[in-house]
Design a protein around this motif. Structure first.
Motif, PDB file in Angstrom:
ATOM      1  N   GLY A 232       0.695  -1.038   0.097  1.00 54.66           N
ATOM      2  CA  GLY A 232      -0.003  -0.106   0.126  1.00 54.66           C
ATOM      3  C   GLY A 232       0.800   1.020  -0.070  1.00 54.66           C
ATOM      4  N   TRP A 233       2.291   1.198  -0.130  1.00 58.35           N
ATOM      5  CA  TRP A 233       3.158   2.363  -0.369  1.00 58.35           C
ATOM      6  C   TRP A 233       3.716   2.435  -1.460  1.00 58.35           C
ATOM      7  N   CYS A 234       3.785   3.897  -1.772  1.00 61.39           N
ATOM      8  CA  CYS A 234       4.343   4.124  -3.454  1.00 61.39           C
ATOM      9  C   CYS A 234       5.460   4.773  -2.926  1.00 61.39           C
ATOM     10  N   GLN A 235       6.711   4.604  -3.641  1.00 59.14           N
ATOM     11  CA  GLN A 235       8.079   5.322  -3.809  1.00 59.14           C
ATOM     12  C   GLN A 235       7.770   6.309  -4.802  1.00 59.14           C
ATOM     13  N   VAL A 236       8.082   7.580  -4.348  1.00 61.05           N
ATOM     14  CA  VAL A 236       7.733   8.866  -5.116  1.00 61.05           C
ATOM     15  C   VAL A 236       9.000   9.285  -5.545  1.00 61.05           C
ATOM     16  N   HIS A 237       8.961   9.985  -6.903  1.00 61.74           N
ATOM     17  CA  HIS A 237      10.253  10.849  -7.240  1.00 61.74           C
ATOM     18  C   HIS A 237       9.421  12.108  -7.563  1.00 61.74           C
ATOM     19  N   HIS A 238       9.919  13.512  -6.657  1.00 59.29           N
ATOM     20  CA  HIS A 238       9.493  14.838  -6.985  1.00 59.29           C
ATOM     21  C   HIS A 238      10.653  15.662  -7.375  1.00 59.29           C
ATOM     22  N   SER A 239      10.613  16.263  -8.175  1.00 61.79           N
ATOM     23  CA  SER A 239      11.481  17.484  -8.399  1.00 61.79           C
ATOM     24  C   SER A 239      11.279  18.817  -8.392  1.00 61.79           C
ATOM     25  N   GLY A 240       9.953  19.018  -7.662  1.00 61.65           N
ATOM     26  CA  GLY A 240       9.483  20.452  -7.719  1.00 61.65           C
ATOM     27  C   GLY A 240      10.168  21.446  -6.692  1.00 61.65           C
ATOM     28  N   GLY A 241      11.072  20.770  -5.718  1.00 60.89           N
ATOM     29  CA  GLY A 241      11.565  21.751  -4.695  1.00 60.89           C
ATOM     30  C   GLY A 241      13.022  21.987  -5.004  1.00 60.89           C
ATOM     31  N   ALA A 242      13.782  22.395  -4.026  1.00 65.96           N
ATOM     32  CA  ALA A 242      15.278  22.792  -4.426  1.00 65.96           C
ATOM     33  C   ALA A 242      16.113  21.577  -4.706  1.00 65.96           C
ATOM     34  N   LYS A 243      15.568  20.485  -4.032  1.00 65.72           N
ATOM     35  CA  LYS A 243      16.378  19.267  -4.295  1.00 65.72           C
ATOM     36  C   LYS A 243      15.606  18.331  -4.563  1.00 65.72           C
ATOM     37  N   PRO A 244      15.761  17.262  -5.577  1.00 62.99           N
ATOM     38  CA  PRO A 244      14.880  16.281  -5.983  1.00 62.99           C
ATOM     39  C   PRO A 244      14.964  15.279  -4.590  1.00 62.99           C
ATOM     40  N   LEU A 245      13.399  14.482  -4.704  1.00 63.41           N
ATOM     41  CA  LEU A 245      13.109  13.690  -3.464  1.00 63.41           C
ATOM     42  C   LEU A 245      12.887  12.260  -4.195  1.00 63.41           C
ATOM     43  N   GLU A 246      13.515  11.393  -3.328  1.00 60.00           N
ATOM     44  CA  GLU A 246      12.918  10.070  -3.693  1.00 60.00           C
ATOM     45  C   GLU A 246      12.590   9.197  -2.213  1.00 60.00           C
ATOM     46  N   MET A 247      11.236   9.216  -1.971  1.00 62.39           N
ATOM     47  CA  MET A 247      10.928   8.958  -0.834  1.00 62.39           C
ATOM     48  C   MET A 247       9.436   8.198  -0.919  1.00 62.39           C
ATOM     49  N   TRP A 248       8.725   8.056   0.124  1.00 64.83           N
ATOM     50  CA  TRP A 248       7.589   7.143   0.254  1.00 64.83           C
ATOM     51  C   TRP A 248       6.251   7.951   0.837  1.00 64.83           C
ATOM     52  N   LEU A 249       5.267   7.625   0.163  1.00 64.52           N
ATOM     53  CA  LEU A 249       3.904   7.966   0.744  1.00 64.52           C
ATOM     54  C   LEU A 249       2.834   6.811   0.398  1.00 64.52           C
ATOM     55  N   MET A 250       2.006   6.584   1.118  1.00 61.20           N
ATOM     56  CA  MET A 250       0.864   5.700   0.987  1.00 61.20           C
ATOM     57  C   MET A 250       0.390   6.048  -0.515  1.00 61.20           C
ATOM     58  N   CYS A 251       0.164   5.121  -1.035  1.00 64.33           N
ATOM     59  CA  CYS A 251      -0.712   5.248  -2.514  1.00 64.33           C
ATOM     60  C   CYS A 251      -2.019   5.782  -2.385  1.00 64.33           C
ATOM     61  N   SER A 252      -2.701   5.817  -1.295  1.00 68.50           N
ATOM     62  CA  SER A 252      -4.133   6.347  -1.398  1.00 68.50           C
ATOM     63  C   SER A 252      -4.003   7.949  -1.323  1.00 68.50           C
ATOM     64  N   ALA A 253      -2.696   8.435  -0.691  1.00 71.19           N
ATOM     65  CA  ALA A 253      -2.581   9.879  -0.880  1.00 71.19           C
ATOM     66  C   ALA A 253      -2.475  10.607  -2.465  1.00 71.19           C
ATOM     67  N   PHE A 254      -2.326   9.643  -3.462  1.00 73.47           N
ATOM     68  CA  PHE A 254      -2.404  10.230  -4.974  1.00 73.47           C
ATOM     69  C   PHE A 254      -3.624   9.988  -5.625  1.00 73.47           C
ATOM     70  N   ASN A 255      -3.666  11.024  -6.639  1.00 74.53           N
ATOM     71  CA  ASN A 255      -4.571  10.769  -7.728  1.00 74.53           C
ATOM     72  C   ASN A 255      -3.624  10.379  -8.887  1.00 74.53           C
ATOM     73  N   ILE A 256      -4.196   9.391  -9.736  1.00 74.66           N
ATOM     74  CA  ILE A 256      -3.547   9.425 -11.358  1.00 74.66           C
ATOM     75  C   ILE A 256      -3.647  10.545 -12.041  1.00 74.66           C
ATOM     76  N   ASP A 257      -2.644  11.348 -12.494  1.00 78.97           N
ATOM     77  CA  ASP A 257      -2.291  12.517 -13.272  1.00 78.97           C
ATOM     78  C   ASP A 257      -2.473  12.306 -14.741  1.00 78.97           C
ATOM     79  N   ALA A 258      -3.676  12.463 -15.208  1.00 78.34           N
ATOM     80  CA  ALA A 258      -4.046  12.070 -16.505  1.00 78.34           C
ATOM     81  C   ALA A 258      -3.562  13.146 -17.470  1.00 78.34           C
ATOM     82  N   GLN A 259      -3.103  14.123 -17.035  1.00 77.43           N
ATOM     83  CA  GLN A 259      -2.672  15.345 -17.709  1.00 77.43           C
ATOM     84  C   GLN A 259      -1.125  15.153 -17.967  1.00 77.43           C
ATOM     85  N   ALA A 260      -0.530  14.453 -17.086  1.00 79.52           N
ATOM     86  CA  ALA A 260       0.918  14.500 -17.278  1.00 79.52           C
ATOM     87  C   ALA A 260       1.352  13.245 -18.243  1.00 79.52           C
TER      88      ALA A 260
END
Length: 262
Positions: A232-260
């Motif tokens: 039930g956990w998802c490993q996320v890659h996020h580059s929106g901040g000052a430093k790219p992140l590779e961390m974890w969140l529960m998958c239920s925290a996300f919606n699928i981004d159809a526009q991306a």
């Protein structure tokens, strides 16, 4: 002469019946009713655990799976077995399901284990759940490590002392079947990146567990990509901040981004 042929026919028929293998032929206690699948039967047998090096018995039992292909000799499943502690635990459910575009038959085993009191984590249910996936391949049954890791294992629930902070999401057949329709189920069989958007502000975790919570967070609407999932956990890659992140969140925290871009 007719009588001789009659008795010979009876003997041949009886011999073929007795030659058929069943779960009762396997030494050990049956822990769950046999599961009939397309080309045979799967047996669930409690038996002593062997030391991998010396092949001698240790003071513990586990539940092993055996595959009887078209009533042939039972063959023990390959790969890691089900979890065990000072008890072998119990199988909550076991079933087959056709998966993917090719409708490949897979076996799903939902298993639970009461963790001994000296090891059980505080603020937990004390009951550890896991989902194991197996593939019938020819005359054998082999654990699908990638799919099993996707479902993962953890306590049925964990709390912070005040409220439940995590529930293992695959505790029933319905949970497992619903998960197979999740967009994140694509990662069960192949590598890839799934574009997501965060529903609300959420703190990030160093690993796929509630004990690794950090002070870092993402905010509502943040976009990221997911390339791995477990329990039930998802490993996320996020580059929106000052430093790219590779961390974890529960998958239920996300919606699928159809526009991306996928």
């Amino acid at each position: 002469m007719i009588k001789c042929w009659f008795f010979l026919a009876i003997a041949l028929i009886s011999g073929s019946v007795y030659a058929e293998s069943t779960c009762a032929d396997i030494h050990g206690q049956e822990s769950y009713p046999p599961l009939r699948i397309k080309n045979g039967t799967i047996c669930f047998v409690q038996e002593p655990v062997l030391d991998p090096g010396t092949k001698t018995q240790i003071s513990a039992d586990a539940i092993s799976l055996y595959y009887i292909f078209n009533e042939n000799v039972p063959v023990k499943a390959g790969g890691r077995g089900l979890l065990f502690d000072n008890t072998p635990g119990e199988i909550i459910d076991a079933f087959s399901s056709s998966v993917g575009h090719d409708q490949q038959e897979k076996i799903f085993v939902i298993h639970s284990l009461e963790v001994r009191e000296s090891l059980v984590e505080s603020n937990s249910s004390g009951k550890f759940y896991s989902v194991s996936v197996f593939d019938p391949i020819g005359h054998t049954l082999r654990r699908d490590e990638r799919a099993s890791d996707w479902f993962g294992a953890d306590y049925s629930w964990l709390s912070d002392g005040r409220r439940v902070t995590y529930k293992f999401p695959y505790q029933s057949r319905r949970d497992v079947q619903q998960a197979m329709g999740s967009p994140f189920a694509l990662l069960m069989n192949r590598d890839g990146f799934i574009s997501v958007r965060l529903k609300d502000k959420s703190y990030l975790f160093d690993g796929p567990n509630v004990r690794s919570k950090t002070k870092k967070y993402m905010i509502r609407g943040d976009r990221a990509t997911v390339d791995k999932a477990t329990a039930g956990w998802c490993q996320v890659h996020h580059s929106g901040g000052a430093k790219p992140l590779e961390m974890w969140l529960m998958c239920s925290a996300f919606n699928i981004d159809a526009q991306a871009k996928k």
